[in-house]
Write a protein that holds these residues in place. Sequence first.
Motif, PDB file in Angstrom:
ATOM      1  N   HIS A  33       2.059  -9.501 -10.355  1.00 49.89           N
ATOM      2  CA  HIS A  33       2.064 -10.839  -9.769  1.00 49.89           C
ATOM      3  C   HIS A  33       0.682 -11.096  -9.143  1.00 49.89           C
ATOM      4  O   HIS A  33       0.512 -11.052  -7.932  1.00 49.89           O
ATOM      5  CB  HIS A  33       3.166 -10.962  -8.717  1.00 49.89           C
ATOM      6  CG  HIS A  33       4.542 -10.828  -9.291  1.00 49.89           C
ATOM      7  ND1 HIS A  33       5.652 -10.558  -8.509  1.00 49.89           N
ATOM      8  CD2 HIS A  33       4.997 -10.930 -10.564  1.00 49.89           C
ATOM      9  CE1 HIS A  33       6.727 -10.498  -9.274  1.00 49.89           C
ATOM     10  NE2 HIS A  33       6.348 -10.719 -10.536  1.00 49.89           N
ATOM     11  N   TYR A  34      -0.295 -11.359  -9.987  1.00 50.86           N
ATOM     12  CA  TYR A  34      -1.666 -11.480  -9.508  1.00 50.86           C
ATOM     13  C   TYR A  34      -1.879 -12.750  -8.698  1.00 50.86           C
ATOM     14  O   TYR A  34      -2.629 -12.757  -7.722  1.00 50.86           O
ATOM     15  CB  TYR A  34      -2.632 -11.425 -10.694  1.00 50.86           C
ATOM     16  CG  TYR A  34      -2.499 -10.164 -11.504  1.00 50.86           C
ATOM     17  CD1 TYR A  34      -2.675  -8.917 -10.911  1.00 50.86           C
ATOM     18  CD2 TYR A  34      -2.178 -10.207 -12.855  1.00 50.86           C
ATOM     19  CE1 TYR A  34      -2.542  -7.752 -11.634  1.00 50.86           C
ATOM     20  CE2 TYR A  34      -2.045  -9.039 -13.596  1.00 50.86           C
ATOM     21  CZ  TYR A  34      -2.216  -7.814 -12.978  1.00 50.86           C
ATOM     22  OH  TYR A  34      -2.078  -6.669 -13.702  1.00 50.86           O
ATOM     23  N   SER A  35      -1.228 -13.834  -9.106  1.00 48.18           N
ATOM     24  CA  SER A  35      -1.345 -15.079  -8.351  1.00 48.18           C
ATOM     25  C   SER A  35      -0.763 -14.914  -6.947  1.00 48.18           C
ATOM     26  O   SER A  35      -1.312 -15.434  -5.965  1.00 48.18           O
ATOM     27  CB  SER A  35      -0.626 -16.217  -9.083  1.00 48.18           C
ATOM     28  OG  SER A  35      -1.229 -16.457 -10.347  1.00 48.18           O
ATOM     29  N   GLU A  36       0.326 -14.188  -6.870  1.00 42.95           N
ATOM     30  CA  GLU A  36       0.935 -13.926  -5.566  1.00 42.95           C
ATOM     31  C   GLU A  36       0.010 -13.081  -4.704  1.00 42.95           C
ATOM     32  O   GLU A  36      -0.139 -13.332  -3.496  1.00 42.95           O
ATOM     33  CB  GLU A  36       2.270 -13.204  -5.748  1.00 42.95           C
ATOM     34  CG  GLU A  36       2.965 -12.852  -4.439  1.00 42.95           C
ATOM     35  CD  GLU A  36       4.251 -12.072  -4.672  1.00 42.95           C
ATOM     36  OE1 GLU A  36       4.605 -11.264  -3.791  1.00 42.95           O
ATOM     37  OE2 GLU A  36       4.895 -12.277  -5.721  1.00 42.95           O
ATOM     38  N   ALA A  37      -0.632 -12.089  -5.313  1.00 38.24           N
ATOM     39  CA  ALA A  37      -1.568 -11.235  -4.572  1.00 38.24           C
ATOM     40  C   ALA A  37      -2.743 -12.051  -4.034  1.00 38.24           C
ATOM     41  O   ALA A  37      -3.169 -11.871  -2.885  1.00 38.24           O
ATOM     42  CB  ALA A  37      -2.066 -10.106  -5.469  1.00 38.24           C
ATOM     43  N   LEU A  38      -3.265 -12.961  -4.860  1.00 39.84           N
ATOM     44  CA  LEU A  38      -4.368 -13.809  -4.414  1.00 39.84           C
ATOM     45  C   LEU A  38      -3.924 -14.752  -3.306  1.00 39.84           C
ATOM     46  O   LEU A  38      -4.685 -15.023  -2.365  1.00 39.84           O
ATOM     47  CB  LEU A  38      -4.916 -14.607  -5.595  1.00 39.84           C
ATOM     48  CG  LEU A  38      -5.655 -13.798  -6.664  1.00 39.84           C
ATOM     49  CD1 LEU A  38      -5.971 -14.674  -7.866  1.00 39.84           C
ATOM     50  CD2 LEU A  38      -6.937 -13.196  -6.093  1.00 39.84           C
TER      51      LEU A  38
ATOM     52  N   LEU B  80      -0.852  -5.343   4.935  1.00 34.68           N
ATOM     53  CA  LEU B  80      -1.443  -6.178   3.902  1.00 34.68           C
ATOM     54  C   LEU B  80      -1.702  -5.363   2.636  1.00 34.68           C
ATOM     55  O   LEU B  80      -1.423  -5.830   1.517  1.00 34.68           O
ATOM     56  CB  LEU B  80      -2.756  -6.779   4.411  1.00 34.68           C
ATOM     57  CG  LEU B  80      -3.555  -7.628   3.404  1.00 34.68           C
ATOM     58  CD1 LEU B  80      -2.742  -8.831   2.941  1.00 34.68           C
ATOM     59  CD2 LEU B  80      -4.875  -8.085   4.025  1.00 34.68           C
ATOM     60  N   PHE B  81      -2.215  -4.161   2.806  1.00 32.98           N
ATOM     61  CA  PHE B  81      -2.491  -3.284   1.672  1.00 32.98           C
ATOM     62  C   PHE B  81      -1.213  -3.003   0.886  1.00 32.98           C
ATOM     63  O   PHE B  81      -1.205  -3.020  -0.357  1.00 32.98           O
ATOM     64  CB  PHE B  81      -3.103  -1.974   2.179  1.00 32.98           C
ATOM     65  CG  PHE B  81      -3.796  -1.169   1.122  1.00 32.98           C
ATOM     66  CD1 PHE B  81      -5.121  -1.414   0.796  1.00 32.98           C
ATOM     67  CD2 PHE B  81      -3.124  -0.162   0.438  1.00 32.98           C
ATOM     68  CE1 PHE B  81      -5.756  -0.677  -0.176  1.00 32.98           C
ATOM     69  CE2 PHE B  81      -3.761   0.580  -0.532  1.00 32.98           C
ATOM     70  CZ  PHE B  81      -5.082   0.327  -0.843  1.00 32.98           C
ATOM     71  N   LEU B  82      -0.112  -2.761   1.593  1.00 33.84           N
ATOM     72  CA  LEU B  82       1.175  -2.477   0.946  1.00 33.84           C
ATOM     73  C   LEU B  82       1.688  -3.696   0.186  1.00 33.84           C
ATOM     74  O   LEU B  82       2.202  -3.574  -0.940  1.00 33.84           O
ATOM     75  CB  LEU B  82       2.195  -2.031   1.992  1.00 33.84           C
ATOM     76  CG  LEU B  82       3.591  -1.661   1.481  1.00 33.84           C
ATOM     77  CD1 LEU B  82       3.503  -0.504   0.489  1.00 33.84           C
ATOM     78  CD2 LEU B  82       4.512  -1.292   2.641  1.00 33.84           C
ATOM     79  N   ARG B  83       1.552  -4.882   0.770  1.00 35.19           N
ATOM     80  CA  ARG B  83       1.999  -6.110   0.100  1.00 35.19           C
ATOM     81  C   ARG B  83       1.202  -6.364  -1.180  1.00 35.19           C
ATOM     82  O   ARG B  83       1.773  -6.723  -2.220  1.00 35.19           O
ATOM     83  CB  ARG B  83       1.863  -7.300   1.044  1.00 35.19           C
ATOM     84  CG  ARG B  83       2.817  -7.293   2.220  1.00 35.19           C
ATOM     85  CD  ARG B  83       2.572  -8.492   3.114  1.00 35.19           C
ATOM     86  NE  ARG B  83       2.870  -9.741   2.417  1.00 35.19           N
ATOM     87  CZ  ARG B  83       2.529 -10.948   2.885  1.00 35.19           C
ATOM     88  NH1 ARG B  83       1.867 -11.059   4.029  1.00 35.19           N
ATOM     89  NH2 ARG B  83       2.844 -12.046   2.202  1.00 35.19           N
ATOM     90  N   ILE B  84      -0.104  -6.169  -1.104  1.00 41.60           N
ATOM     91  CA  ILE B  84      -0.949  -6.360  -2.284  1.00 41.60           C
ATOM     92  C   ILE B  84      -0.611  -5.322  -3.348  1.00 41.60           C
ATOM     93  O   ILE B  84      -0.525  -5.644  -4.550  1.00 41.60           O
ATOM     94  CB  ILE B  84      -2.441  -6.267  -1.902  1.00 41.60           C
ATOM     95  CG1 ILE B  84      -2.839  -7.424  -0.977  1.00 41.60           C
ATOM     96  CG2 ILE B  84      -3.315  -6.254  -3.146  1.00 41.60           C
ATOM     97  CD1 ILE B  84      -2.750  -8.785  -1.604  1.00 41.60           C
ATOM     98  N   LYS B  85      -0.398  -4.099  -2.929  1.00 41.94           N
ATOM     99  CA  LYS B  85      -0.053  -3.029  -3.867  1.00 41.94           C
ATOM    100  C   LYS B  85       1.246  -3.348  -4.604  1.00 41.94           C
ATOM    101  O   LYS B  85       1.336  -3.176  -5.829  1.00 41.94           O
ATOM    102  CB  LYS B  85       0.080  -1.703  -3.111  1.00 41.94           C
ATOM    103  CG  LYS B  85       0.431  -0.513  -3.991  1.00 41.94           C
ATOM    104  CD  LYS B  85       0.507   0.752  -3.148  1.00 41.94           C
ATOM    105  CE  LYS B  85       0.922   1.955  -3.988  1.00 41.94           C
ATOM    106  NZ  LYS B  85       1.005   3.186  -3.146  1.00 41.94           N
ATOM    107  N   THR B  86       2.234  -3.851  -3.873  1.00 45.88           N
ATOM    108  CA  THR B  86       3.519  -4.213  -4.488  1.00 45.88           C
ATOM    109  C   THR B  86       3.336  -5.336  -5.500  1.00 45.88           C
ATOM    110  O   THR B  86       3.906  -5.301  -6.600  1.00 45.88           O
ATOM    111  CB  THR B  86       4.515  -4.645  -3.402  1.00 45.88           C
ATOM    112  OG1 THR B  86       4.682  -3.581  -2.456  1.00 45.88           O
ATOM    113  CG2 THR B  86       5.865  -4.982  -4.011  1.00 45.88           C
ATOM    114  N   SER B  87       2.532  -6.340  -5.148  1.00 49.91           N
ATOM    115  CA  SER B  87       2.298  -7.459  -6.066  1.00 49.91           C
ATOM    116  C   SER B  87       1.574  -7.009  -7.327  1.00 49.91           C
ATOM    117  O   SER B  87       1.886  -7.472  -8.439  1.00 49.91           O
ATOM    118  CB  SER B  87       1.484  -8.550  -5.366  1.00 49.91           C
ATOM    119  OG  SER B  87       2.190  -9.096  -4.268  1.00 49.91           O
ATOM    120  N   LEU B  88       0.612  -6.099  -7.182  1.00 49.19           N
ATOM    121  CA  LEU B  88      -0.111  -5.601  -8.347  1.00 49.19           C
ATOM    122  C   LEU B  88       0.790  -4.772  -9.259  1.00 49.19           C
ATOM    123  O   LEU B  88       0.689  -4.845 -10.489  1.00 49.19           O
ATOM    124  CB  LEU B  88      -1.324  -4.770  -7.905  1.00 49.19           C
ATOM    125  CG  LEU B  88      -2.459  -5.527  -7.211  1.00 49.19           C
ATOM    126  CD1 LEU B  88      -3.561  -4.561  -6.781  1.00 49.19           C
ATOM    127  CD2 LEU B  88      -3.030  -6.605  -8.118  1.00 49.19           C
TER     128      LEU B  88
END
Length: 217
Positions: free
Chosen positions: A55-60, A43-51
């Motif tokens: 892609h903040y909406s995608e991260a949320l 999850l941390f890696l996915r959020i890091k990639t989105s940031l």
Amino acid sequence: MLDFISKGGPILWVIMALSVVALAIIIERLLYLRRISIDEEKLFLRIKTSLMEEHYSEALAICDQNVSPFSALLKVGIENRNQPEYLQRELLKDAAAMESINLERGLPALGTISNISTLLGLLGTVTGTMKAFGVLGKFGAVSDPSALASGVAEALITTVGGLVVAIPVIMFYNYFASKVNYIITRLETQVNSLVDLISTYAGESSANTAEKPAKEG
């Protein structure tokens, strides 16, 4: 079975009612812990990639898809990415405190039930013994042992009932308490990591956005 329960008297019924409540709490907590169990590194890696890709909406959306205390902290951090670091840290600490309340829900009740069940078993022992001695005091020497059976049965059955409920409840309480303490400790240590992550990537994105008009001018 009903005859056995009826011999335990009203105290045994109270113990049985407490066992039903304890069972409901245990099942709910097991399902809750299973539901919030996620692969934090993934999850941390996915959020890091989105940031990194802004892609903040995608991260949320990723945070909303993963119901866990960790994803809840991530969401708070992302939503407050433009705030100063000290404020982000305070907001994340407040979010971690709120998550700890959800994690500890039901544990005080389990602890209380384990203690009360033992005490009720002891109370049943006392009342059953008093009933048996009451028979002896009323009739003196009792030639028929069955006259004492009611009091003795109540004393023994309530003692067993209290222990049968208290022992597994204590075991589950200790399991849940250790699990919750581990998760809360993890949340507290993750606050700094989340602030660094959000400040690094969201902060860089904001800086780049601010520099673009200056370069164009």
